[in-house]
Design a protein around this motif. Structure first.
Motif, PDB file in Angstrom:
ATOM      1  N   VAL A  58      -3.485  -2.310   1.936  1.00 31.74           N
ATOM      2  CA  VAL A  58      -3.430  -2.033   3.366  1.00 31.74           C
ATOM      3  C   VAL A  58      -4.855  -1.917   3.892  1.00 31.74           C
ATOM      4  O   VAL A  58      -5.689  -1.224   3.322  1.00 31.74           O
ATOM      5  CB  VAL A  58      -2.667  -0.716   3.635  1.00 31.74           C
ATOM      6  CG1 VAL A  58      -2.628  -0.412   5.115  1.00 31.74           C
ATOM      7  CG2 VAL A  58      -1.268  -0.797   3.079  1.00 31.74           C
ATOM      8  N   SER A  59      -5.118  -2.610   4.976  1.00 33.84           N
ATOM      9  CA  SER A  59      -6.443  -2.548   5.582  1.00 33.84           C
ATOM     10  C   SER A  59      -6.333  -1.995   6.996  1.00 33.84           C
ATOM     11  O   SER A  59      -5.233  -1.866   7.551  1.00 33.84           O
ATOM     12  CB  SER A  59      -7.061  -3.947   5.628  1.00 33.84           C
ATOM     13  OG  SER A  59      -6.306  -4.786   6.476  1.00 33.84           O
ATOM     14  N   GLY A  60      -7.453  -1.683   7.564  1.00 31.33           N
ATOM     15  CA  GLY A  60      -7.475  -1.209   8.939  1.00 31.33           C
ATOM     16  C   GLY A  60      -6.957  -2.263   9.899  1.00 31.33           C
ATOM     17  O   GLY A  60      -6.349  -1.957  10.923  1.00 31.33           O
ATOM     18  N   LYS A  61      -7.183  -3.505   9.539  1.00 27.21           N
ATOM     19  CA  LYS A  61      -6.721  -4.619  10.368  1.00 27.21           C
ATOM     20  C   LYS A  61      -5.189  -4.643  10.457  1.00 27.21           C
ATOM     21  O   LYS A  61      -4.623  -4.834  11.535  1.00 27.21           O
ATOM     22  CB  LYS A  61      -7.235  -5.920   9.751  1.00 27.21           C
ATOM     23  CG  LYS A  61      -7.031  -7.152  10.556  1.00 27.21           C
ATOM     24  CD  LYS A  61      -7.661  -8.327   9.820  1.00 27.21           C
ATOM     25  CE  LYS A  61      -7.407  -9.625  10.515  1.00 27.21           C
ATOM     26  NZ  LYS A  61      -7.986 -10.753   9.779  1.00 27.21           N
ATOM     27  N   SER A  62      -4.521  -4.423   9.331  1.00 32.07           N
ATOM     28  CA  SER A  62      -3.060  -4.435   9.341  1.00 32.07           C
ATOM     29  C   SER A  62      -2.497  -3.213  10.066  1.00 32.07           C
ATOM     30  O   SER A  62      -1.455  -3.289  10.713  1.00 32.07           O
ATOM     31  CB  SER A  62      -2.499  -4.527   7.922  1.00 32.07           C
ATOM     32  OG  SER A  62      -2.960  -3.483   7.111  1.00 32.07           O
ATOM     33  N   VAL A  63      -3.196  -2.090   9.996  1.00 23.56           N
ATOM     34  CA  VAL A  63      -2.759  -0.896  10.721  1.00 23.56           C
ATOM     35  C   VAL A  63      -2.902  -1.123  12.226  1.00 23.56           C
ATOM     36  O   VAL A  63      -2.002  -0.781  13.004  1.00 23.56           O
ATOM     37  CB  VAL A  63      -3.552   0.356  10.279  1.00 23.56           C
ATOM     38  CG1 VAL A  63      -3.225   1.550  11.151  1.00 23.56           C
ATOM     39  CG2 VAL A  63      -3.270   0.677   8.824  1.00 23.56           C
ATOM     40  N   LYS A  64      -4.002  -1.733  12.653  1.00 25.80           N
ATOM     41  CA  LYS A  64      -4.207  -2.014  14.079  1.00 25.80           C
ATOM     42  C   LYS A  64      -3.150  -2.977  14.611  1.00 25.80           C
ATOM     43  O   LYS A  64      -2.712  -2.846  15.748  1.00 25.80           O
ATOM     44  CB  LYS A  64      -5.597  -2.595  14.317  1.00 25.80           C
ATOM     45  CG  LYS A  64      -6.679  -1.565  14.282  1.00 25.80           C
ATOM     46  CD  LYS A  64      -8.013  -2.182  14.606  1.00 25.80           C
ATOM     47  CE  LYS A  64      -9.106  -1.135  14.527  1.00 25.80           C
ATOM     48  NZ  LYS A  64     -10.419  -1.690  14.832  1.00 25.80           N
ATOM     49  N   ARG A  65      -2.752  -3.947  13.796  1.00 21.95           N
ATOM     50  CA  ARG A  65      -1.748  -4.918  14.235  1.00 21.95           C
ATOM     51  C   ARG A  65      -0.402  -4.271  14.539  1.00 21.95           C
ATOM     52  O   ARG A  65       0.283  -4.683  15.454  1.00 21.95           O
ATOM     53  CB  ARG A  65      -1.543  -5.987  13.161  1.00 21.95           C
ATOM     54  CG  ARG A  65      -2.564  -7.064  13.203  1.00 21.95           C
ATOM     55  CD  ARG A  65      -2.112  -8.213  12.322  1.00 21.95           C
ATOM     56  NE  ARG A  65      -3.252  -8.681  11.557  1.00 21.95           N
ATOM     57  CZ  ARG A  65      -3.247  -9.041  10.294  1.00 21.95           C
ATOM     58  NH1 ARG A  65      -2.145  -9.015   9.608  1.00 21.95           N
ATOM     59  NH2 ARG A  65      -4.335  -9.448   9.714  1.00 21.95           N
ATOM     60  N   VAL A  66      -0.013  -3.283  13.770  1.00 22.57           N
ATOM     61  CA  VAL A  66       1.310  -2.678  13.943  1.00 22.57           C
ATOM     62  C   VAL A  66       1.284  -1.413  14.794  1.00 22.57           C
ATOM     63  O   VAL A  66       2.342  -0.922  15.188  1.00 22.57           O
ATOM     64  CB  VAL A  66       1.972  -2.368  12.578  1.00 22.57           C
ATOM     65  CG1 VAL A  66       2.158  -3.625  11.778  1.00 22.57           C
ATOM     66  CG2 VAL A  66       1.192  -1.339  11.805  1.00 22.57           C
ATOM     67  N   SER A  67       0.109  -0.885  15.092  1.00 23.62           N
ATOM     68  CA  SER A  67       0.043   0.395  15.797  1.00 23.62           C
ATOM     69  C   SER A  67       0.680   0.342  17.185  1.00 23.62           C
ATOM     70  O   SER A  67       1.349   1.294  17.595  1.00 23.62           O
ATOM     71  CB  SER A  67      -1.396   0.891  15.891  1.00 23.62           C
ATOM     72  OG  SER A  67      -2.171  -0.005  16.649  1.00 23.62           O
ATOM     73  N   GLY A  68       0.511  -0.751  17.900  1.00 27.30           N
ATOM     74  CA  GLY A  68       1.097  -0.853  19.240  1.00 27.30           C
ATOM     75  C   GLY A  68       2.613  -0.771  19.218  1.00 27.30           C
ATOM     76  O   GLY A  68       3.222  -0.061  20.028  1.00 27.30           O
TER      77      GLY A  68
END
Length: 76
Positions: A58-68
């Motif tokens: 898990v990367s910060g990029k994948s967290v940002k993608r799903v956060s919305g």
């Protein structure tokens, strides 16, 4: 009395300062549990997104993608 995971009095003061409404006795517990569920779902969605993208972890990029999407589910 078992130890708490967060300072209850501090959390109650913060909530009371922002809400300007009367609060129930265990409102801090409910807010903490809602936060824990939110974080769990955010991580689960990020794991799924990172696996779909072929990432190793898990990367910060994948967290940002799903956060919305997860934030929209928990909007009150």
């Amino acid at each position: 009395m078992p130890p708490t995971l967060y300072p209850r009095t501090t959390l109650k003061k913060i909530i009371k300062a922002h809400s300007k409404r009367p609060l129930s006795r265990n409102v801090d517990v409910l807010i903490f549990l809602n936060y824990a569920l939110f974080m769990q779902e955010l991580i689960n969605e990020a794991v799924i997104k990172s696996k779909q993208g072929g990432e190793r972890g898990v990367s910060g990029k994948s967290v940002k993608r799903v956060s919305g999407g997860v934030l929209r589910k928990y909007k009150g």
